[in-house]
Write a protein that holds these residues in place. Structure first.
Motif, PDB file in Angstrom:
ATOM      1  N   ALA A 287       0.834  -1.317  -0.161  1.00 28.12           N
ATOM      2  CA  ALA A 287       0.072  -0.055  -0.050  1.00 28.12           C
ATOM      3  C   ALA A 287       0.860   1.182  -0.135  1.00 28.12           C
ATOM      4  O   ALA A 287       0.695   2.184  -0.798  1.00 28.12           O
ATOM      5  N   LEU A 288       1.948   1.036   0.818  1.00 33.78           N
ATOM      6  CA  LEU A 288       2.907   2.118   0.679  1.00 33.78           C
ATOM      7  C   LEU A 288       3.357   2.640  -0.662  1.00 33.78           C
ATOM      8  O   LEU A 288       3.692   3.824  -0.914  1.00 33.78           O
ATOM      9  N   TYR A 289       3.729   1.549  -1.190  1.00 38.05           N
ATOM     10  CA  TYR A 289       4.416   1.571  -2.617  1.00 38.05           C
ATOM     11  C   TYR A 289       3.440   2.169  -3.734  1.00 38.05           C
ATOM     12  O   TYR A 289       3.778   2.930  -4.373  1.00 38.05           O
ATOM     13  N   SER A 290       2.142   1.959  -3.277  1.00 34.44           N
ATOM     14  CA  SER A 290       0.921   2.411  -4.365  1.00 34.44           C
ATOM     15  C   SER A 290       0.852   4.038  -3.856  1.00 34.44           C
ATOM     16  O   SER A 290       0.331   4.770  -4.913  1.00 34.44           O
ATOM     17  N   LEU A 291       1.517   4.421  -2.858  1.00 35.12           N
ATOM     18  CA  LEU A 291       1.242   5.705  -2.645  1.00 35.12           C
ATOM     19  C   LEU A 291       2.527   6.647  -2.921  1.00 35.12           C
ATOM     20  O   LEU A 291       2.757   7.854  -3.062  1.00 35.12           O
ATOM     21  N   SER A 292       3.676   6.042  -3.264  1.00 37.88           N
ATOM     22  CA  SER A 292       5.035   6.572  -3.550  1.00 37.88           C
ATOM     23  C   SER A 292       5.468   5.998  -4.680  1.00 37.88           C
ATOM     24  O   SER A 292       5.626   4.790  -4.821  1.00 37.88           O
ATOM     25  N   LYS A 293       5.890   6.907  -5.804  1.00 39.76           N
ATOM     26  CA  LYS A 293       6.681   6.415  -6.774  1.00 39.76           C
ATOM     27  C   LYS A 293       8.235   6.086  -6.299  1.00 39.76           C
ATOM     28  O   LYS A 293       8.781   7.174  -6.034  1.00 39.76           O
ATOM     29  N   LEU A 294       8.505   4.919  -6.348  1.00 35.85           N
ATOM     30  CA  LEU A 294       9.877   4.588  -5.855  1.00 35.85           C
ATOM     31  C   LEU A 294      10.840   4.695  -7.269  1.00 35.85           C
ATOM     32  O   LEU A 294      10.754   3.750  -8.141  1.00 35.85           O
ATOM     33  N   GLU A 295      11.708   5.686  -7.521  1.00 38.25           N
ATOM     34  CA  GLU A 295      12.386   5.614  -8.567  1.00 38.25           C
ATOM     35  C   GLU A 295      13.617   4.842  -8.802  1.00 38.25           C
ATOM     36  O   GLU A 295      13.909   3.977  -9.553  1.00 38.25           O
ATOM     37  N   HIS A 296      14.210   4.635  -7.381  1.00 36.13           N
ATOM     38  CA  HIS A 296      15.133   3.454  -7.272  1.00 36.13           C
ATOM     39  C   HIS A 296      14.859   2.723  -6.131  1.00 36.13           C
ATOM     40  O   HIS A 296      15.337   2.758  -4.933  1.00 36.13           O
ATOM     41  N   PRO A 297      13.931   1.791  -6.098  1.00 33.55           N
ATOM     42  CA  PRO A 297      13.215   1.198  -5.369  1.00 33.55           C
ATOM     43  C   PRO A 297      14.203   0.737  -4.021  1.00 33.55           C
ATOM     44  O   PRO A 297      14.098   1.016  -2.904  1.00 33.55           O
ATOM     45  N   ARG A 298      15.336   0.067  -4.624  1.00 31.28           N
ATOM     46  CA  ARG A 298      16.050  -0.599  -3.243  1.00 31.28           C
ATOM     47  C   ARG A 298      16.788   0.431  -2.452  1.00 31.28           C
ATOM     48  O   ARG A 298      16.907   0.555  -1.538  1.00 31.28           O
ATOM     49  N   ARG A 299      17.282   1.316  -3.443  1.00 36.53           N
ATOM     50  CA  ARG A 299      17.883   2.620  -2.909  1.00 36.53           C
ATOM     51  C   ARG A 299      17.060   3.456  -1.955  1.00 36.53           C
ATOM     52  O   ARG A 299      17.312   3.633  -0.696  1.00 36.53           O
ATOM     53  N   ASP A 300      15.746   3.655  -2.376  1.00 41.73           N
ATOM     54  CA  ASP A 300      14.775   4.303  -1.423  1.00 41.73           C
ATOM     55  C   ASP A 300      14.459   3.522  -0.202  1.00 41.73           C
ATOM     56  O   ASP A 300      14.487   4.040   0.878  1.00 41.73           O
ATOM     57  N   LEU A 301      14.381   2.217  -0.516  1.00 46.61           N
ATOM     58  CA  LEU A 301      13.986   1.419   0.652  1.00 46.61           C
ATOM     59  C   LEU A 301      14.936   1.416   1.629  1.00 46.61           C
ATOM     60  O   LEU A 301      14.848   1.282   2.914  1.00 46.61           O
ATOM     61  N   PHE A 302      16.499   1.199   1.246  1.00 47.45           N
ATOM     62  CA  PHE A 302      17.679   1.223   2.114  1.00 47.45           C
ATOM     63  C   PHE A 302      17.326   2.522   3.095  1.00 47.45           C
ATOM     64  O   PHE A 302      17.528   2.414   4.232  1.00 47.45           O
ATOM     65  N   HIS A 303      17.145   3.486   2.289  1.00 54.65           N
ATOM     66  CA  HIS A 303      16.883   4.725   3.311  1.00 54.65           C
ATOM     67  C   HIS A 303      15.789   4.833   4.227  1.00 54.65           C
ATOM     68  O   HIS A 303      15.738   5.238   5.254  1.00 54.65           O
ATOM     69  N   PHE A 304      14.679   4.425   3.794  1.00 58.91           N
ATOM     70  CA  PHE A 304      13.529   4.063   4.700  1.00 58.91           C
ATOM     71  C   PHE A 304      13.751   3.186   5.882  1.00 58.91           C
ATOM     72  O   PHE A 304      13.474   3.406   6.939  1.00 58.91           O
ATOM     73  N   PHE A 305      14.385   2.106   5.422  1.00 61.58           N
ATOM     74  CA  PHE A 305      14.921   1.186   6.342  1.00 61.58           C
ATOM     75  C   PHE A 305      16.076   1.848   7.479  1.00 61.58           C
ATOM     76  O   PHE A 305      15.780   1.524   8.571  1.00 61.58           O
ATOM     77  N   GLY A 306      16.836   2.667   6.691  1.00 58.87           N
ATOM     78  CA  GLY A 306      17.770   3.180   7.773  1.00 58.87           C
ATOM     79  C   GLY A 306      17.033   4.441   8.620  1.00 58.87           C
ATOM     80  O   GLY A 306      17.371   4.395   9.884  1.00 58.87           O
ATOM     81  N   PHE A 307      15.899   4.875   8.166  1.00 57.43           N
ATOM     82  CA  PHE A 307      15.109   5.874   8.916  1.00 57.43           C
ATOM     83  C   PHE A 307      14.820   4.992  10.359  1.00 57.43           C
ATOM     84  O   PHE A 307      14.805   5.282  11.610  1.00 57.43           O
TER      85      PHE A 307
END
Lengths: 252, 252, 252, 252, 252, 252
Positions: F149-169
Motif C-alpha cells: 500500500a505504501l508503494y502504491s502511494l509513493s513512486k520509488l524511482e530507485h526502489p532498493r535505494r529508496d527502501l534502504f533509506h526508509f529502512f535506515g530511518f
C-alpha cells in the motif's frame, strides 16, 4: 588503438602453473571438499536466498583467517557496522578487538550523504578505496556485501562488460575476494543477476531445503571452483560450538 | 544486386560426399559415441551451466589433439591467460612448452584498452585476427570462450543474421571450431541465447544432475552432430588420470 | 475495393471433394499412420528441437519421392549445399547425380552478397524464385529450411497476416511444401513462433524423450494432418539400412 | 449522453424465463451431457490446440443441423473453401449440394485483395456482411474460423471492449454462433487470447491427452454453458461411421 | 493540505467492537463454515475461472436474501438482463416478480451508447449511480459483475490507489458488496488482476478440480474473511433442489 | 562530498556486542523458536498471501506487548480504524481502552483528501510523522500495514535505494518495526516486491498449505532473523483461547 602487435604480444606459449596456495574456509569438512580450500586470489560468489547465512559464513571465513594471520576488509553496503558486529558477536565471533578485521560501513556513509548518493559513481569510488586500502593495509581478503546493493548504487549500462572490468580490478589486487550474491526467494535455481556466475572463479551456493512438509534444512554446495577438483554435491550446514560444520560425511 | 543468374549458378545437382575425417575428443568412450569423433570443419557448441567444465573439456580436446600433431588457437575473452594456464595445469594439462597450443588473451587486451573497448567492433576485429592467424600459423582447431562474452562486446542488431555470417566465416576457415556457450543456472533446458543451436553443426551439452537430495553428478550429452550417427543419451563424465572419461557403458 | 459482389461470388454451395492423392513419406510404418501419406498440395511443418533430424527426414522424403519420379526443390537458407550434401550422403542418401533433386543454396548467396542482404525483401525474392522454378522445372515438392531463418531475413510487421499470404502463395503452387520449424531447447511444448501451426495443413513433430536418467529416444508424432484420419500418438523413430523406420507397432 | 433516465429504464424487475430451445451438436452422447444441446442464441467458443478437430467438429455441428432443417453460414478467414470442402468431404460430410450450408471464403477475398487488406476494418465489414446475410438468408447458425485470424485482421485497441461489442452484435442476430479459438501448443491451460472465455456463453474445449509415453487421445470437455446444468468432465472424442461420438459412459 | 492536526484527529484509542451482524449465503453448510455468514458491510470477491458459477452463486446469495427481506442491486456490465434472467431462471431462481431484486443492465446501455462509451468515466458514473440508488431504494446488497469488465471501461492509472478509493466508496455505503473476479483459465493460483485480494474483506474462490483423468469437480473455498474465524479448506459445491450445497462434512 | 576521511572515520575495529534484548511475539511456542523473541530494534517483514492472518498476528504482537508495558503505533494505510478495531475485537483483542496502542488511520486521511493524495510524497510524510510520534509518545513498537500500500502511494524511482533509506530511518528510531508484506496468491515462493527480504533483519512467513485435496492449513515460518539462532521449519499456526499457538512440538 589496438595494434596487431598487442595481439601478438598477448599470444604466448603456455608456461608451467605456479604452485597452488589455498585460503581455508574453516567450515569443518568443507576444506576437504575443496581440496584444501579456495585457491588464493580467486573471486568467489557466496549466493543464497534470505536467511541462508551468506553474511555469517563469509564473515566467519574472514574472521578465522584473520585469527590465523590474514588481514581482511569487509565492505558492507547496507547493513551497519553496529548491526553486523552485533549479529556476528551473537554467533560467537567475539574477541575481535585485536584482530586485523576491518569493516567498511558504506551504509553509514550513504545515510550521512543521502543527497549526494545519486551523483556518485560508487563502483569507481569503491574501486579507488579498495585499491588504496589494500595497498596501505595489505589486506589479503576482501568481502563485498552485497553485489545487488552495489548494483542499486551503480547504473550498469553494459552489465557484463562493466562487471568484467570490476572483476578484472579485483583480480589485479593481491587478495582473495568474496562477493555476496542475493538470490530472491522462490527462485532457488538462479545465481546472480547478470553473468557473475561465469565471471567468478568460484560459487558457493547456500540453500534452504524443505524436508517433508515442515522441516527446512540449510545446505551448502560448491557449484564451481576453478583450479580445484571438488565434490559438487550438497552438504547440510550447521553452526555448532562457534564453528560452521558440514553434516554429511564426504566420500571422495 | 542478386541476378537470377546467381540463383541458377547456385542450383546444382548433388555430388558424391567427400570422405569423412574426424577430430577426436580424447574423452574416453565418447569418440565411439560420435562414431570416431567430430567431423573435421564442424562448428561445435559446448554448452553448460557454471561449473560443468566447459572450458576444461574444450581445452583438453585442443590439448590432446595438439599433442597428436594439430595446431590450435584458444581465444579467451574474459579469463586471463595466467588464470587459464593455472586452471588447466592443475588438471594435469602440463608440459605444454613445446606444444603448438596458443592462447589469445583478449581479456588482457580489454583491460589494457578499457576506454577504447566500446568503440570497437570486436566481432570484426576477431574475424580479421582469426583469419590472419589461421592462414599464418595453420591452426586447424579454434576455440572461443565464450559466445556470451563475445555478445557482451558486440551489439548484434540482427542476432541470427549476424551469427549466420560469423558462422559462415568460421566455416570458411580450414579448421574445426568450438564455441563455449554459457547456460545460466536454473535454466538447464535452454541452449544458447539466440539460435546458435540451429546454426551449429554440433552441440555438446554438459549438465549437473542432482541425484537424490545431496549428490550432484556431471553428465555429458551429444544433442546434435551433423554427418554423424550418434547416441543421444547422457553419460556420466569424470576426470581421472589426466583424462576425461565416460562412466556409462555404451550400447550401440 | 471489396464489393459485396465479390462477397457473393465467394459464397458457393459445397461441391463433391476431389479424389485424394497422397505423397509418401517413405518412413517405414508412418505412411500407414497417415492413411497412405501426406495429402498432395499440403503445407506441412516439420518441427523439432536441435538434433531431431528435421532436415534429414525432410530431405529423405524428397529424396525417396524423387527416386519414385517426383521433381523436388530443397531451399536451404543457412546450411551450405556442400555441408547439406555431405550430411545427407553420410546418411546413405547417395547416388543422386541423376535424380531431379535440386538444392537452392540461399546461404551461399547471402554470404556472397552480405552487404545487400539487409536491403532485400527476401520473402518476395523467394516467392518470385520459387514460382519461376516450379513453373519452369515442374517441381512437385518444395522444402524450406528453415522458417526461423526466413524470419531472420524478413521483417514481418504483421506476422500472421504475412504468413497467411506466404502460405497462400505456396498453396497456389501445384506442389506439396515442407517447412522446417525450429523449436528451441527447453521448450518442447511450443510449435512455431507465430501461428504457423494453425495455418499449416499438417504438423510433423520430432522430439527427444529422456528415458529414465540417461537414455534419450527420438520420437515422431503427427500432431495434425488435414483431410487425414491419423493416429496422434508418438512413435520411436530410427534410421536403419538407409531408411527411416517407426519402431512401435501401429494399432488402428 | 447517458441520462439517468436511461439508467432507470434499464432497471427492471425480473420476469419469468422464456422456454428453452436447444441446438443439437449431434456428437453422440454429448447432447445428453449438455441437457439436450446448446441453448439457441448462445455464443460458443470451440477452443483447442492444433489438430484437435475444432474445424471438423464445428463444421459437423452446422452440417448435421442443416440436414435437420437449419440454414448455416460458415465463415473461413484463412482456409480456402476448396481445402475446407475437401477436408470435410474426406470426413464423410458429403452430399451437400442440396443443403443450405454456405461457406464465406474470406481467405480467397484476402488473397485477391492483398493490397487493400490493411486499409480495411474487417471487424466492421464482417459485421455488416453477416448482418445482411442473416437477414436475407435467414441463417440460424453462424461459425467464424478463427478468432485469432480475425484478430490478425483487426487492430483491437481495447480488446475486451471491442469484443464485448462484437459479441453484442452476434447476440443481436437471431442465430447461434460458434467461434473457433486457437490455443497454441504447449499452453493447454489457457483459453482465448483476451477475455473471450468470460464473454462467451459456452466453451467447448478440445485437448490432446498424452496417455503414457506414446499414446495421445483426443478429449472434449464442456467448460462452461450458460443456462445449462452440465457435466464438467472430459470425454474421449472419436469419429466413427461419419459421426463424432463420446467414448466415456455418462453418469449423471 | 494535510495538517498534522488531521493526523492527531485520526489517532484514537481502540473502542469496543460493535455487535456482529452477518449476511447468510444460503449455500447449505457454508454459513456454518463462515461462522454464520459474511459480516454485514464486507466487500467480498467472488473469484473463479470460466464455468465456476461465480454469477450463479452470487446471484443466488442476493436472491435468497431478498426473499428473506433484503433489497438487492445486481450490476451487470456485460451480460444482458434478459440473458442473466434466463440463465438464473433455468437454475430455479424463479418467482421473482415480487422480489426487491433489481438488475442494472449496463451492457444494454453500453450497446445503446457505443460511441460515447470511450468518453465516459464509468467508475465515476457507477459510483454516482450506486450511491443514488442505495440511498433511494435502500439496497443493502450490491453485486458487480465483473471487476474485469469494469477495468475494461476505466483506465486505472494507479490501479491500487484507484481501487482503494472505489473500495472506500463501497465501504461508505450501508451495504454488503460482492465483486465478481474473473480468473483466466490455466491460472488457477492467481486471484484478481491488481491487489483486490488484499483490499477486499473476503474472498470466495471457486475452482474446477480435475479428478483423475476425466472427472472435473467444482469446489468452493473461503480464502479470507475478515472478522471471521473460518475453515480454509475446499468444499465440493453442488446445486440440487434449487439450492447450492456443500458436499463435504465440516469438522471444526 | 565524500572525503576519504569520512571513509577512514567509518572504518573501525570490531567492538564487543551489546547485551541482547528481545521482543516477545506471544505466539505460544514461537518465542522459543526465536530463542526468546525478536531482537529489539529489528525490522521484521511479516509476509503472506491473502487470508494468512498477517494483520492479526502483527496486531496481536503489539497488543500483547502493550499489555506488558510497551507503547505501540499501528499504521494502517488502507483498512480503516473501525474495520481494524472490529476485526481485532472479533479475535478477542478487547479491553483496549486503557492500553497504549495507537492506530494511525492513513486510509481515513486519504479518503478525506483524495484529491491531494497524488501530490504528496507519502514516504516523506510518514517518516516525519513516525519520527515525531515516536519521540513524543515514546513508542517502542511500530507496524506498517502494508508495504505494498505504501508503494502504491509513493513512486520509488530507485526502489532498493529508496527502501534502504526508509529502512535506515526505521533503524534510527529506538523501536522495533513490523512491515506487512503482501504476497499475491499463486506466488507462494516470492517474498517482497523489491529487495525488502534482504534489507530486513527478520522475515516471518505465513502460508496456507493445501493438505491432500481439500484441507488447507495455516503455517508460520521464520525465514530469517538476524542475531538469532532459530529453527527454519514450518509450524502449524492456530488461534485458540485468544492466543496464537504453534501446533508442532519444537525439537532443538
Amino acid at each position: 588503438m589496438i595494434t596487431s602487435a598487442s595481439f601478438y604480444y598477448s599470444v604466448t606459449r603456455l608456461e608451467r602453473p605456479s604452485a597452488m596456495d589455498r585460503v581455508k574456509t574453516y567450515v569443518e569438512g568443507f576444506d576437504d571438499v575443496l581440496g584444501g580450500g579456495i585457491p588464493r586470489g580467486s573471486i568467489v560468489l557466496v549466493a543464497g536466498t534470505p536467511g541462508t547465512m551468506k553474511t555469517a559464513m563469509t564473515f566467519s571465513i574472514l574472521y578465522e583467517n584473520v585469527k590465523a594471520g590474514s588481514k581482511a576488509l569487509y565492505i558492507s553496503l547496507e547493513e551497519s557496522q553496529e548491526d553486523l558486529r552485533d549479529a556476528m558477536g551473537s554467533m560467537g565471533l567475539t574477541g575481535l578487538d585485536d584482530l586485523e578485521l576491518y569493516i567498511l560501513d558504506i551504509g553509514k556513509i550513504r545515510l550521512e550523504h543521502k543527497d549526494e548518493e545519486l551523483s556518485k559513481n560508487w563502483l569507481e569510488i569503491l574501486e579507488k578505496y579498495i585499491d588504496q586500502r589494500v595497498r596501505m593495509n595489505g589486506f589479503d581478503l576482501v568481502a563485498i556485501d552485497s553485489l545487488e546493493a552495489l548494483y542499486s548504487l551503480s547504473k550498469l549500462e553494459h552489465p557484463r562488460r562493466d562487471l568484467f572490468h570490476f572483476f578484472g580490478f579485483l583480480r589485479g589486487l593481491d587478495a582473495t575476494s568474496f562477493l555476496i550474491s542475493e538470490v530472491p526467494s522462490g527462485n532457488d535455481g538462479r545465481i546472480g543477476r547478470y553473468d557473475e556466475e561465469f565471471l567468478a572463479d568460484g560459487i558457493l551456493y547456500l540453500r534452504q531445503f524443505e524436508k517433508g512438509e515442515t522441516d527446512v534444512q540449510l545446505r551448502l554446495r560448491c557449484v564451481k571452483m576453478r583450479r580445484t577438483k571438488h565434490d559438487h554435491g550438497y552438504f547440510a550446514l550447521i553452526r555448532e560450538a562457534n564453528r560452521f560444520q558440514l553434516a554429511r560425511a564426504i566420500s571422495e
